[in-house]
Design a protein around this motif. Structure first.
Motif, short mmCIF file in Angstrom:
data_model
loop_
_atom_site.label_atom_id
_atom_site.label_comp_id
_atom_site.label_asym_id
_atom_site.label_seq_id
_atom_site.Cartn_x
_atom_site.Cartn_y
_atom_site.Cartn_z
N SER A 85 0.99 -1.35 -0.01
CA SER A 85 0.08 0.11 0.24
C SER A 85 0.99 1.61 -0.06
CB SER A 85 -1.07 0.21 1.37
OG SER A 85 -1.49 -1.00 0.86
N VAL A 86 1.95 1.25 0.89
CA VAL A 86 2.84 2.41 0.60
C VAL A 86 3.54 2.97 -0.78
CG1 VAL A 86 4.34 3.49 1.88
CG2 VAL A 86 3.25 2.25 3.18
N GLU A 87 4.24 1.75 -1.47
CA GLU A 87 4.96 1.66 -2.44
C GLU A 87 3.43 2.11 -3.06
OE1 GLU A 87 6.23 -2.04 -3.36
OE2 GLU A 87 8.28 -1.67 -1.48
N ARG A 88 2.62 1.31 -3.31
CA ARG A 88 1.34 2.35 -4.16
C ARG A 88 1.48 3.85 -4.50
NH1 ARG A 88 -3.14 -1.38 -3.45
NH2 ARG A 88 -2.09 -2.75 -4.98
N LEU A 89 1.29 4.24 -3.30
CA LEU A 89 0.79 5.31 -2.47
C LEU A 89 2.28 6.46 -3.93
CD1 LEU A 89 -0.82 7.49 -0.96
CD2 LEU A 89 0.44 7.66 0.78
N ALA A 90 3.38 6.05 -2.95
CA ALA A 90 4.37 6.81 -3.63
C ALA A 90 4.72 6.80 -4.80
CB ALA A 90 4.93 6.11 -3.07
N ARG A 91 3.47 5.45 -5.55
CA ARG A 91 3.52 5.72 -7.25
C ARG A 91 2.48 6.58 -7.46
NH1 ARG A 91 3.56 0.73 -7.48
NH2 ARG A 91 1.30 0.31 -7.74
N GLN A 92 1.78 6.39 -7.55
CA GLN A 92 0.38 6.97 -7.37
C GLN A 92 1.26 8.48 -7.68
OE1 GLN A 92 -2.91 5.70 -5.25
NE2 GLN A 92 -3.23 4.00 -6.77
N ARG A 93 1.80 9.27 -6.43
CA ARG A 93 2.37 10.44 -6.27
C ARG A 93 3.30 11.46 -6.99
NH1 ARG A 93 -2.65 12.64 -3.88
NH2 ARG A 93 -3.80 11.12 -3.21
N GLY A 94 4.08 9.80 -7.35
CA GLY A 94 5.00 10.55 -7.90
C GLY A 94 6.40 10.18 -7.33
N MET A 95 6.20 9.83 -6.14
CA MET A 95 7.79 9.48 -4.58
C MET A 95 8.59 8.28 -5.12
SD MET A 95 5.22 10.16 -1.97
CE MET A 95 6.76 11.07 -0.92
N ASP A 96 9.32 8.88 -4.42
CA ASP A 96 10.39 7.32 -4.28
C ASP A 96 10.09 6.86 -2.62
OD1 ASP A 96 12.15 5.72 -3.46
OD2 ASP A 96 13.96 7.03 -3.59
N PRO A 97 9.57 5.35 -3.23
CA PRO A 97 8.73 4.61 -1.60
C PRO A 97 9.14 4.50 -0.65
CG PRO A 97 8.84 3.41 -4.12
CD PRO A 97 9.63 4.75 -3.90
N ALA A 98 10.79 4.54 -1.01
CA ALA A 98 11.80 4.65 0.94
C ALA A 98 10.87 6.10 1.23
CB ALA A 98 12.92 4.79 0.40
N GLY A 99 10.69 7.67 0.64
CA GLY A 99 10.29 8.59 0.97
C GLY A 99 9.24 7.84 2.52
N LEU A 100 8.54 7.11 2.35
CA LEU A 100 7.62 6.93 2.70
C LEU A 100 7.18 5.61 3.50
CD1 LEU A 100 3.97 8.11 0.50
CD2 LEU A 100 5.13 9.62 1.65
N THR A 101 8.11 4.94 3.15
CA THR A 101 8.33 3.23 4.21
C THR A 101 9.42 4.23 5.14
OG1 THR A 101 10.07 2.61 2.90
CG2 THR A 101 7.91 1.88 2.11
N CYS A 102 9.48 4.85 5.42
CA CYS A 102 10.63 5.40 6.20
C CYS A 102 9.87 5.85 7.63
CB CYS A 102 12.69 6.05 5.64
SG CYS A 102 11.49 7.30 5.50
N LEU A 103 8.95 6.00 7.25
CA LEU A 103 8.13 7.27 7.75
C LEU A 103 7.34 6.17 9.00
CD1 LEU A 103 6.41 9.91 5.76
CD2 LEU A 103 8.43 9.97 7.37
N ARG A 104 7.24 5.32 8.70
CA ARG A 104 6.74 4.06 9.46
C ARG A 104 7.60 3.91 10.95
NH1 ARG A 104 5.27 -0.60 5.25
NH2 ARG A 104 7.79 -0.55 5.73
N VAL A 105 7.71 4.50 11.60
CA VAL A 105 8.42 4.27 13.85
C VAL A 105 7.79 3.40 14.32
CG1 VAL A 105 8.55 5.49 15.44
CG2 VAL A 105 7.89 6.81 13.13
#
Length: 379
Positions: free
Chosen positions: A283-303
C-alpha cells in the motif's frame, strides 16, 4: 471532531450486550468489523471516469493488478464484481447504466441488476442525471432503500465552474421529477479527497446501519487525515469487543486459554488495522507511485514496528508489557469499562485494551505522517 461513523453508539450497543451476558452478539459484531462485509454498486456508463472512480475506492491505480479497465472489456449489460485486494469482502459492483429508452419500468431494471442486494448505490454520470435513473432512485426510496446517491464524476476537461453548472442542472432535473431535498455530489475520480467525497462519506455514515458504516470506513483507502482519525476511532469499538471477550474467556478455569485467545485475536485486529490504515509495504509503495515519489521516502516514516509487519512475537511482547503495567492502572478504569458481573475478569480486559489501543494509536500516527508527506509532495 464529530464521530461521523457513530463509533460511540456501536460501543454502547456492545456494552449493553455484555451487560446482558450476550457474548455471542459481541463476537458476531467483532467478526463483522474484522471482515468488512459490504457491497456497493457503481451505476453508470462505462468509461475512464467510472473505472478510475472504482479503482480509487479500492486504493488502486490504472496499472495495478486487478484494476478496472479504462475501456469496457465485457458486455455493456453485464454486472462486474471488483473485490478489494486488501479487504475481499468489500465488493464494488460495476453495474450498467439505466436504459434511456421510453417507456421505462424501473422495477424490471432493478430486478435484472439485483439492485436491492447492495448496501449502497452510486448513480454516476459525467452530466445531468437521466430521467430514467431518477425513476430508479424514487422506486428505491419507496422500498425504503435510503443509501442511493447521485454522483457527478469530473472528466479531464471539467473545471470547477463547469462542474458547478452541471450540478445546478442536475439538481433541476431531480427537483422537476419530484426528488425532495435533492443532492448531487461532485467527485474527482482520481483524487477522492477533493470536492464532495468526504461529505458523501458523512451522509453514508448516517444512512447505513452502524456495522456496515464501520465496514465501509475500514475498507476505504486512507484518503485524508480526518479519515485516518475516523478509522482509529472505529477500531476502539473493535478493541473493546475483543477485550471484553478476552475478559470473558479469562474467567474460564482452563490454563493458557486466555493468553492464546488474546494473542490470536490481537494479531487479527492489528493486521486489520495495518491494512485499513494502508501501512503495509504494497500500500505504501502504491501510494508513492501514484504521487510520483520514491517509496523509500514514505516507508521510512513508519516508526511503529507493527506498521511494517504484524508478528505474533511483537504482539505477545506488548500484551506481556501491558500485564506488567497493570499495577499502575487505576481499578476505577476497570469499574467504569466492564459490566458489573465481569469485573473479576478485569485484568485480562485491561491488558488487552491497553496493549491494542496503544498499538493502534502508534500505527495511526504513522499513517497520518505518511499521508501528510504524500499529499504535501503531490501539491
Amino acid at each position: 471532531m464529530a464521530d461521523v461513523f457513530r463509533g460511540l453508539n456501536l460501543l454502547e450497543t456492545l456494552k449493553e450486550s455484555m451487560e446482558s451476558n450476550k457474548l455471542a452478539d459481541v463476537k458476531d459484531a467483532m467478526e463483522d468489523l474484522l471482515i468488512s462485509r459490504i457491497n456497493v454498486a457503481v451505476v453508470g456508463d462505462r468509461g475512464p471516469e467510472k473505472s478510475t472512480f472504482i479503482n480509487s475506492l479500492r486504493g488502486l491505480g490504472p496499472e495495478d493488478d486487478g484494476a478496472a479497465p479504462r475501456s469496457p472489456t465485457t458486455a455493456l449489460e453485464e454486472v462486474v464484481a471488483y473485490p478489494n485486494p486488501k479487504h475481499p469482502d468489500f465488493r464494488l459492483w460495476d453495474v450498467p447504466s439505466v436504459p434511456a429508452a421510453r417507456p421505462f419500468e424501473p422495477e424490471g431494471y432493478m430486478d435484472r441488476v439485483r439492485f436491492l442486494r447492495y448496501n449502497a448505490v452510486f448513480m454516476t454520470s459525467t452530466g445531468e442525471p437521466h430521467p430514467n435513473g431518477v425513476e430508479v432512485f424514487l422506486e428505491a426510496r419507496s422500498l425504503q432503500l435510503q443509501t442511493v446517491y447521485f454522483i457527478l464524476l469530473a472528466s479531464a476537461n471539467d473545471t470547477e465552474k463547469s462542474l458547478e453548472e452541471k450540478r445546478k442542472c442536475g439538481l433541476e432535473v431531480l427537483t422537476c421529477q419530484g426528488v425532495a431535498q435533492p443532492k448531487v455530489y461532485l467527485v474527482r475520480p482520481s483524487t477522492l479527497e477533493k470536492f464532495d467525497f468526504p461529505h458523501l462519506l458523512e451522509d453514508m455514515g448516517r444512512d447505513l446501519p452502524e456495522i456496515r458504516a464501520h465496514s465501509l470506513l475500514l475498507a476505504l483507502p486512507t484518503l485524508t487525515s480526518t479519515l485516518v482519525s475516523q478509522k482509529k476511532e472505529a477500531f476502539k469499538a473493535l478493541v473493546w469487543a475483543a477485550a471484553s471477550l478476552s475478559g470473558g474467556v479469562s474467567a474460564i478455569p482452563v490454563p493458557f486459554v486466555a493468553s492464546m485467545v488474546d494473542c490470536s485475536v490481537a494479531v487479527r485486529i492489528l493486521t486489520k488495522a495495518q491494512l485499513s490504515l494502508c501501512l503495509d509495504d504494497e500500500s505504501v509503495e502504491r501510494l508513492a507511485r501514484q504521487r510520483g515519489m520514491d517509496p523509500a521516502g514514505l516507508t521510512c516514516l513508519r516508526v511503529c514496528g507493527l506498521s511494517a509487519e504484524v508478528t505474533k512475537g511483537e504482539v505477545k511482547r506488548r500484551l506481556a508489557a501491558a500485564e506488567k503495567e497493570l499495577a499502575t492502572v487505576s481499578s476505577r478504569l476497570v469499574e467504569m469499562a466492564m459490566p458489573r458481573h465481569a469485573r473479576s475478569a478485569g485484568r485480562s480486559f485491561t491488558a488487552m485494551l491497553q496493549a491494542l489501543n496503544g498499538a493502534i494509536e502508534e500505527m495511526a500516527t504513522d499513517a497520518d505522517r505518511i499521508l501528510t508527506v504524500a499529499l504535501g509532495e503531490a501539491k
